[in-house]
Design a protein around this motif. Structure first.
Motif, mmCIF file in Angstrom:
data_model
loop_
_atom_site.group_PDB
_atom_site.id
_atom_site.type_symbol
_atom_site.label_atom_id
_atom_site.label_comp_id
_atom_site.label_asym_id
_atom_site.label_seq_id
_atom_site.Cartn_x
_atom_site.Cartn_y
_atom_site.Cartn_z
ATOM 1 N N SER A 123 0.791 -1.291 -0.058
ATOM 2 C CA SER A 123 -0.061 0.136 0.157
ATOM 3 C C SER A 123 0.854 1.205 -0.186
ATOM 4 O O SER A 123 0.483 2.204 -0.527
ATOM 5 C CB SER A 123 -0.876 -0.072 1.160
ATOM 6 O OG SER A 123 -0.061 -0.097 2.427
ATOM 7 N N VAL A 124 1.982 1.319 0.736
ATOM 8 C CA VAL A 124 2.810 2.521 0.706
ATOM 9 C C VAL A 124 3.486 2.701 -0.517
ATOM 10 O O VAL A 124 3.611 3.850 -0.965
ATOM 11 C CB VAL A 124 3.719 2.379 2.131
ATOM 12 C CG1 VAL A 124 4.606 3.463 1.897
ATOM 13 C CG2 VAL A 124 2.950 2.297 3.447
ATOM 14 N N GLN A 125 4.174 1.671 -0.918
ATOM 15 C CA GLN A 125 4.840 1.790 -2.135
ATOM 16 C C GLN A 125 4.052 1.951 -3.525
ATOM 17 O O GLN A 125 4.499 2.715 -4.376
ATOM 18 C CB GLN A 125 5.562 0.518 -2.522
ATOM 19 C CG GLN A 125 6.398 -0.079 -1.635
ATOM 20 C CD GLN A 125 5.783 -0.665 -0.082
ATOM 21 O OE1 GLN A 125 4.770 -0.697 0.254
ATOM 22 N NE2 GLN A 125 6.949 -1.353 0.799
ATOM 23 N N THR A 126 2.768 1.601 -3.372
ATOM 24 C CA THR A 126 1.756 1.998 -4.338
ATOM 25 C C THR A 126 1.692 3.612 -4.554
ATOM 26 O O THR A 126 1.618 4.246 -5.491
ATOM 27 C CB THR A 126 0.384 1.482 -4.331
ATOM 28 O OG1 THR A 126 0.633 0.062 -4.389
ATOM 29 C CG2 THR A 126 -0.468 1.613 -5.450
ATOM 30 N N GLN A 127 1.408 4.136 -3.338
ATOM 31 C CA GLN A 127 1.248 5.664 -3.243
ATOM 32 C C GLN A 127 2.625 6.289 -3.479
ATOM 33 O O GLN A 127 2.529 7.434 -4.294
ATOM 34 C CB GLN A 127 1.181 6.047 -1.981
ATOM 35 C CG GLN A 127 -0.493 5.533 -1.393
ATOM 36 C CD GLN A 127 -1.756 6.032 -2.045
ATOM 37 O OE1 GLN A 127 -1.367 7.328 -2.402
ATOM 38 N NE2 GLN A 127 -2.537 5.220 -2.230
ATOM 39 N N THR A 128 3.703 5.654 -3.409
ATOM 40 C CA THR A 128 4.974 6.556 -3.646
ATOM 41 C C THR A 128 5.246 6.282 -5.351
ATOM 42 O O THR A 128 5.521 7.350 -5.821
ATOM 43 C CB THR A 128 6.123 5.636 -3.116
ATOM 44 O OG1 THR A 128 5.959 5.521 -1.502
ATOM 45 C CG2 THR A 128 7.547 6.205 -3.631
ATOM 46 N N ALA A 129 4.484 5.400 -5.937
ATOM 47 C CA ALA A 129 4.626 5.322 -7.430
ATOM 48 C C ALA A 129 3.947 6.171 -7.824
ATOM 49 O O ALA A 129 4.016 6.911 -9.048
ATOM 50 C CB ALA A 129 4.390 3.788 -7.713
ATOM 51 N N GLU A 130 2.578 6.410 -7.518
ATOM 52 C CA GLU A 130 1.598 7.485 -7.895
ATOM 53 C C GLU A 130 2.331 8.747 -7.836
ATOM 54 O O GLU A 130 1.950 9.551 -8.663
ATOM 55 C CB GLU A 130 0.365 7.280 -7.268
ATOM 56 C CG GLU A 130 -0.439 6.126 -7.486
ATOM 57 C CD GLU A 130 -2.018 6.006 -6.734
ATOM 58 O OE1 GLU A 130 -2.088 6.860 -5.859
ATOM 59 O OE2 GLU A 130 -2.624 4.879 -6.735
ATOM 60 N N LEU A 142 5.187 9.532 -7.898
ATOM 61 C CA LEU A 142 6.636 9.731 -8.852
ATOM 62 C C LEU A 142 5.875 9.946 -10.257
ATOM 63 O O LEU A 142 6.247 10.727 -11.160
ATOM 64 C CB LEU A 142 7.322 8.539 -8.810
ATOM 65 C CG LEU A 142 8.118 8.455 -7.433
ATOM 66 C CD1 LEU A 142 9.014 7.105 -7.567
ATOM 67 C CD2 LEU A 142 9.162 9.640 -7.512
ATOM 68 N N ALA A 143 4.802 9.272 -10.476
ATOM 69 C CA ALA A 143 3.930 9.581 -11.893
ATOM 70 C C ALA A 143 3.512 10.883 -11.934
ATOM 71 O O ALA A 143 3.545 11.414 -12.895
ATOM 72 C CB ALA A 143 2.819 8.506 -11.948
ATOM 73 N N ALA A 144 3.092 11.533 -10.979
ATOM 74 C CA ALA A 144 2.628 12.760 -11.026
ATOM 75 C C ALA A 144 3.851 13.894 -11.083
ATOM 76 O O ALA A 144 3.733 14.474 -11.714
ATOM 77 C CB ALA A 144 2.013 13.225 -9.601
ATOM 78 N N GLN A 145 4.825 13.399 -10.469
ATOM 79 C CA GLN A 145 6.189 14.294 -10.720
ATOM 80 C C GLN A 145 6.538 14.393 -12.163
ATOM 81 O O GLN A 145 7.116 15.384 -12.853
ATOM 82 C CB GLN A 145 7.307 13.912 -9.748
ATOM 83 C CG GLN A 145 7.038 14.262 -8.283
ATOM 84 C CD GLN A 145 8.058 13.570 -7.524
ATOM 85 O OE1 GLN A 145 9.216 13.258 -8.079
ATOM 86 N NE2 GLN A 145 7.893 13.656 -6.166
ATOM 87 N N ILE A 146 6.193 13.150 -12.896
ATOM 88 C CA ILE A 146 6.560 13.096 -14.420
ATOM 89 C C ILE A 146 5.545 14.052 -15.205
ATOM 90 O O ILE A 146 6.216 14.635 -15.828
ATOM 91 C CB ILE A 146 6.336 11.621 -14.733
ATOM 92 C CG1 ILE A 146 7.590 10.875 -14.289
ATOM 93 C CG2 ILE A 146 6.479 11.747 -16.234
ATOM 94 C CD1 ILE A 146 7.364 9.260 -14.317
ATOM 95 N N GLN A 150 11.962 2.788 -11.305
ATOM 96 C CA GLN A 150 12.632 2.031 -10.229
ATOM 97 C C GLN A 150 11.772 1.604 -9.067
ATOM 98 O O GLN A 150 11.837 0.450 -8.418
ATOM 99 C CB GLN A 150 13.892 2.916 -9.490
ATOM 100 C CG GLN A 150 14.345 2.487 -8.145
ATOM 101 C CD GLN A 150 15.511 3.606 -8.038
ATOM 102 O OE1 GLN A 150 15.520 4.506 -8.213
ATOM 103 N NE2 GLN A 150 16.086 3.043 -6.536
ATOM 104 N N GLN A 151 10.900 2.550 -8.840
ATOM 105 C CA GLN A 151 9.596 2.143 -7.871
ATOM 106 C C GLN A 151 9.021 0.949 -8.277
ATOM 107 O O GLN A 151 8.492 0.194 -7.131
ATOM 108 C CB GLN A 151 8.855 3.689 -7.441
ATOM 109 C CG GLN A 151 7.877 3.434 -6.321
ATOM 110 C CD GLN A 151 8.589 2.957 -4.997
ATOM 111 O OE1 GLN A 151 9.228 3.668 -4.661
ATOM 112 N NE2 GLN A 151 8.019 2.238 -4.316
ATOM 113 N N ARG A 152 8.529 1.167 -9.402
ATOM 114 C CA ARG A 152 7.680 -0.037 -9.873
ATOM 115 C C ARG A 152 8.282 -1.320 -9.919
ATOM 116 O O ARG A 152 7.686 -2.344 -9.480
ATOM 117 C CB ARG A 152 6.908 0.305 -11.189
ATOM 118 C CG ARG A 152 6.140 1.496 -11.466
ATOM 119 C CD ARG A 152 5.726 1.581 -12.849
ATOM 120 N NE ARG A 152 4.409 2.553 -12.910
ATOM 121 C CZ ARG A 152 4.027 3.114 -13.966
ATOM 122 N NH1 ARG A 152 4.657 3.018 -14.938
ATOM 123 N NH2 ARG A 152 3.176 4.040 -13.978
#
Length: 392
Positions: free
Chosen positions: A126-133, A135-139, A193-195
């Protein structure tokens, strides 16, 4: 005068009735009896004396008739017997490859076949999924900045020819555009990397094979230090690790066939030696021959088994089991020596089959060997040998 009274004198006796008839009839009987007795005595004497002068010649010794055979030499397979344990040929221990976490599901059980890359267990992400989202927003932000910087650069370039923008301004805007594009690429790399990290939260099988053990349950917290969670036999291939002495390892080559029988079972499994130990244990003076086996439910890793390994061939005499004798001094056979006398010969036996026993020491194959009745003979006894043909 007394009439009627018999007179007795010195030469007279009382006459009895029949006297005159009996006297002449007894005499022939008496004489005949004497003659018969004399003849019997003569016959008895003759018989007792007549045996001695008869010359029957030398006595004929009754020799026992014994079957013997010349075994010759035959080429037989050299079979090496061994014991050892069953194991997976290539056992793969599987643990946590990523940062770990709480196990949410375990998807396989021991004895189940899995494919390469198949998920064995999942970890909470759950935490790692939020981190990936994030990073997607930062892109997306970086892409917007890069798009704006490209537009400004394009407008500035159109004004250069009119003299409104200097070359220095163009160079500055170009650098701004390039930096924005680079930030997009950095954000994209961070998301990838996060994915990848999130993907490593899933515990996967590196190869197709058979699940041997499972050491994890849902709700368990796992990490890289949790050790082995699953063990998988690559391709389901099994092997027997046969313990062999130095002498048995001599002449043993990769590829020779073997038969493996698990303890407690009557079924044998065909296999082949795929690896011979290059070293000898200095304590036990033994090495290991690894016998490859195809998968079968009866072949359970960790179990005990025996093996018969065909290791080349030898040229040795062979005898039926009835010819082999044993006592406290070991195995031996009787051979026919000079004068048809029995001679004991110590032997060392090799391979034993249903029809014959191989003799690896003690015979060269040219001797006349007693096939049977050895238990009733003794060394030095003379016999009458009868040669029989052996099956070759």
């Amino acid at each position: 005068m007394n009439y009627g009274q018999p007179k007795f004198g010195s030469d007279e006796r009382l006459a009895l009735p029949g006297d005159l008839e009996d006297r002449p009839s007894r005499r022939p009987w008496i004489i005949g009896g004497i003659i018969v007795v004399a003849l019997l005595l003569v016959v008895a004497l003759w018989m007792s004396l007549g045996k001695k002068p008869v010359d029957a010649g030398p006595k004929t010794e009754q020799l026992p008739t014994v079957s013997v055979a010349v075994p010759g030499r035959q080429t037989v397979a050299r079979i090496v017997s061994a014991t050892g344990t069953l194991a997976a040929k290539r056992e793969m221990p599987i643990g946590v490859a990523g940062e770990g976490g709480r196990v949410t599901r375990v998807l396989v059980e021991p004895g189940q076949w899995v494919g390469a890359g198949q998920v064995l267990a999942t970890v909470d992400r759950s935490v790692q999924t939020q981190t990936a989202e994030s990073l997607a927003a930062q892109i997306r932000v970086a892409q917007a900045d890069a798009t704006l910087a490209q537009s400004e650069l394009a407008r500035a370039q159109s004004l250069v020819s009119r003299g409104f923008i200097s070359k220095a301004d163009i160079e500055s805007k170009t650098a701004t555009r390039d930096a924005a594009v680079a930030r997009v690429r950095v954000a994209q790399a961070q998301l990838a990397q996060q994915r990848a990290t999130n993907g490593r939260l899933d515990i996967r099988s590196p190869e197709a094979g058979l699940v041997l053990t499972r050491n994890v349950e849902p709700g368990q917290i796992v990490s890289s230090g949790s050790g082995t969670l699953f063990r998988i036999a690559k391709g389901g291939e099994m092997e027997m690790r046969a313990q062999l002495s130095e002498s048995d390892l001599t002449g043993l080559h990769v590829g020779v066939p073997a038969q493996v029988t698990p303890v407690g079972g009557s079924v044998s499994f065909a296999g082949r030696v795929w690896q011979v130990s290059p070293v000898i244990d200095p304590q036990t003076r033994q090495g290991i021959a690894r016998i490859q086996l195809s998968y079968d439910p009866a072949l359970r890793p960790g179990g005990f088994a025996s093996a018969s390994i065909q290791s080349g061939s030898t040229n040795v005499p062979q005898l039926p089991n009835s010819a082999i004798q044993s006592d406290e001094h070991g195995n031996f056979v009787y051979v026919v020596g000079p004068g048809d006398k029995v001679v004991r010969r110590s032997i060392k036996i090799g391979e034993v089959s249903d029809t014959a026993v191989s003799i690896v020491e003690g015979l060269n194959g040219t001797e006349r060997v007693v096939l049977s009745a050895g238990a009733f003979l003794s060394a030095g006894q003379k016999i009458k040998p009868v040669l029989q043909k052996t099956q070759g």
